[in-house]
Enzyme design. Structure first.
Site, short mmCIF file in Angstrom:
data_model
loop_
_atom_site.label_atom_id
_atom_site.label_comp_id
_atom_site.label_asym_id
_atom_site.label_seq_id
_atom_site.Cartn_x
_atom_site.Cartn_y
_atom_site.Cartn_z
N GLY A 100 0.84 -1.20 0.00
CA GLY A 100 0.00 0.00 0.00
C GLY A 100 0.87 1.24 0.00
N THR A 113 -4.98 0.86 0.80
CA THR A 113 -4.85 2.17 0.14
C THR A 113 -5.80 2.28 -1.03
OG1 THR A 113 -2.52 2.39 0.75
CG2 THR A 113 -3.27 3.67 -1.14
N GLN A 124 -11.49 6.09 -0.22
CA GLN A 124 -12.26 6.95 -1.11
C GLN A 124 -12.04 8.43 -0.83
OE1 GLN A 124 -16.36 5.85 -0.57
NE2 GLN A 124 -16.22 4.10 -1.92
N GLU A 176 -14.94 16.43 5.96
CA GLU A 176 -15.51 15.21 6.52
C GLU A 176 -15.74 15.37 8.01
OE1 GLU A 176 -13.13 11.88 5.34
OE2 GLU A 176 -13.19 12.41 3.22
N ASP A 198 -2.52 -9.55 9.32
CA ASP A 198 -1.32 -10.40 9.23
C ASP A 198 -0.13 -9.78 9.95
OD1 ASP A 198 -2.74 -12.22 7.67
OD2 ASP A 198 -2.25 -11.16 5.83
N HIS A 247 -16.91 2.33 10.31
CA HIS A 247 -17.40 3.38 9.42
C HIS A 247 -18.92 3.40 9.48
CE1 HIS A 247 -18.03 5.98 6.01
NE2 HIS A 247 -16.73 6.21 5.98
N ARG A 291 -16.73 9.94 13.64
CA ARG A 291 -17.25 8.64 13.20
C ARG A 291 -17.78 7.79 14.35
NH1 ARG A 291 -12.72 6.99 8.65
NH2 ARG A 291 -13.57 8.30 7.00
N HIS A 297 -13.92 -0.70 9.98
CA HIS A 297 -13.28 0.11 8.95
C HIS A 297 -11.80 0.35 9.19
CE1 HIS A 297 -12.96 3.02 5.75
NE2 HIS A 297 -12.63 4.00 6.58
N ARG A 303 -9.70 7.72 15.03
CA ARG A 303 -9.03 8.40 13.92
C ARG A 303 -9.89 9.51 13.34
NH1 ARG A 303 -8.76 7.19 7.87
NH2 ARG A 303 -10.64 6.04 8.35
N LEU A 344 -4.01 8.23 5.31
CA LEU A 344 -3.07 8.31 4.19
C LEU A 344 -1.96 9.30 4.48
CD1 LEU A 344 -5.50 8.19 1.11
CD2 LEU A 344 -4.13 6.33 2.05
#
Length: 524
Positions: free
Chosen positions: A12, A44, A48, A116, A222, A243, A290, A351, A386, A392
């Protein structure tokens, strides 16, 4: 045995940007990226909304972004980590633009900034509603043109190599080193021993420990499972962000994400019969953080006995909406719904993991020469919850910092590689190929049901105690299967999911106050 200077696990934004940075600074260094799917498949790719970064210094500021992040994190963020990410963010963003990633601009040529939940200003740069896909495309193009990076798709990491694996080695569990990993080549079905001076964990999240998630099927925790077995310190696993608005489906697995930016664009949350409800829970209504929105939806569903709530986009400016969210609109069309005529059914889904492998400000874990970047880490940025689109940005900033530190270590070249000769090949003598996969599938589904029903958005002491007991039963079953059978991706993933579940459950039991994404109704 394969020997490399740097082993990157995951493809990613975290892993790719880190690899590019080292490759450019050290052209002679050999960098190997392994990923269990195709090179482009990562968390990644499915991001959106965009990248939260301060670019408009007239209306926005570092201070505002920092305060929004701290508020979302509900008092558990590390302020130093937040300041580093926010203040170094613009420079890292400019780098990925230079590498070819494109972002939407307004008519006057400035970036078209979205907003957001949890943000007090418009600061989210985006590429329509497929920002992550665009970043992944650009980074892979750079990797393909970088001669000292080799990308190995369809390679599944089984275990990290530490002193535990070195024959005759006395080791101190508080002073472990990482020497690479055992990796299953999914095409040859052979386990390779890849030794490295530095190993980077960039494996993304763990959404598939739950029945419903917005994560791709590769997100099985993992990196955290590997790090847990290698005795790395892992924390804040109780803070799972759900989410609020994934497209409702009767089927378990990956759900299509309807970006938070749609609510930032003006869409309203309503019950199935068309009544708004967010005003009852927070003065910011649809733009609350969120955790608040997800709990509000969860509560409305439980009060009414409904399987979903609805997102109302019918009053949106159609032309502008289609320019911003063409992919989301098209997906709803495929499901037989018109966003400008119909209410869209949505549910919360697992999410994002706000905790993970503990790292310092340079991305170093508690195991020497093992770095970790991205969603599999606990950097201190997110705290208990978060802030939207900070992930990102975190990947870019910590990928850069980890790369700089790795370059410093590689130039110093003090790795005690004399121990590598003592590392044995993978031993699967006497093990058999499983006759059927139904048992693994059954145990995975049972684990997902336990986590979804007992360790979901709202938890309780009784639910967590029962979850711990049930998880232990599954762990014992998986342990017995592992002793008898040759490793497969399914068995390896199940081992990691069981480890992740144990960490989430035990750290949830240890959490004694409600913060951010964590909510235990017995602690009210």
């Amino acid at each position: 045995m394969i020997t490399t200077d740097v082993l990157v696990i995951g493809s990613g934004i975290s892993g790719l940007s880190y690899a590019i940075k080292i490759a450019q600074k050290l052209p002679e260094a050999k960098i190997t990226i392994v990923t269990k799917a195709d090179g482009e498949e990562s968390n990644t790719k499915y991001a959106q909304g965009g990248v939260a970064v301060v670019t408009d210094f007239e209306n926005d500021s570092f201070e505002k972004h920092i305060e929004d992040t701290l508020r979302a994190g509900d008092g558990l963020c590390k302020r130093e980590a937040v300041e580093v990410v926010v203040k170094e963010g613009p420079q890292r963003f400019r780098e990925i633009v230079e590498w070819g990633a494109q972002f939407d601009k307004s008519d006057v040529g400035s970036y078209d900034l979205g907003r957001e939940g949890g943000h007090t200003e418009n600061r989210v740069v985006h590429h329509k509603d497929i920002t992550g896909y665009e970043i992944e495309r650009a980074l892979l193009a750079v990797v393909e043109n970088t001669s000292n990076i080799k990308l190995l798709p369809h390679h599944y990491v089984i275990d990290l190599i530490t002193e535990h694996h070195i024959q005759g080695e006395d080791f101190n569990k508080f002073n472990l080193n990482c020497y690479g990993a055992y990796v299953l080549d999914l095409k040859s079905e052979k386990v390779k021993r890849i030794t490295s001076k530095i190993t980077l964990m960039a494996t993304g999240g763990c959404g598939h420990v739950y029945k419903n998630t917005t994560n791709p099927v590769i997100a099985t925790g993992d990196g955290i499972g590997l790090a847990h077995r290698a005795k790395a310190k892992i924390s804040h696993m109780q803070f799972i962000q759900f989410h609020p608005t994934a497209f409702y489906s009767k089927h378990s697995g990956q759900l299509f994400l309807i970006s938070e930016a749609v609510r930032g664009f003006g869409a309203k949350l309503k019950t199935k019969d068309g009544h708004p409800f967010m005003h009852k829970y927070d003065e910011r209504e649809e733009l609350a953080s969120r955790d608040i929105v997800a709990r509000a939806i969860d509560n409305e569903m439980k009060l009414r006995g409904d399987d979903y709530v609805c997102l109302d986009c019918r009053d949106s400016d159609k032309e502008k909406f289609l320019a911003h969210f063409p992919n989301i609109y098209e997906k709803c069309q495929e499901e037989g719904l018109d966003m400008f005529k119909d209410l869209i059914p949505v549910v919360p889904a697992a999410h994002y993991l706000c905790g993970g492998i503990d790292v310092d400000l340079e991305g170093q874990s508690t195991i020497q020469n093992m770095f970790a970047v991205g969603e599999c880490t606990n950097t201190g940025l997110h705290g208990a919850n978060r802030l939207a689109s900070n992930s990102l940005l975190e990947a870019m900033v910590f990928g850069h910092r980890a790369a700089l530190k790795s370059v410093e270590l590689l130039q110093k070249n003090d790795f005690h590689f004399d121990k590598i000769d003592k590392i044995p090949e993978w031993n699967d003598e006497g093990l058999t190929v499983p006759n059927e996969m139904v048992l693994l599938n059954y145990l995975k589904k049972e684990l997902q049901i336990i986590m979804s029903d007992l360790v979901g958005i709202v938890r309780s002491n009784a639910r967590l105690d029962l979850a711990k007991k049930k998880e232990e039963e599954i762990y014992q079953s998986v342990k017995e299967i592992y002793k008898m059978n040759l490793l497969s991706p399914q068995l390896s993933e199940l081992r990691n999911l069981v480890s992740v579940a144990w960490l989430i459950i035990t750290q949830s039991i240890e959490q004694k106050e409600n913060r951010g994404a964590f909510f235990n109704k017995d602690l009210e």
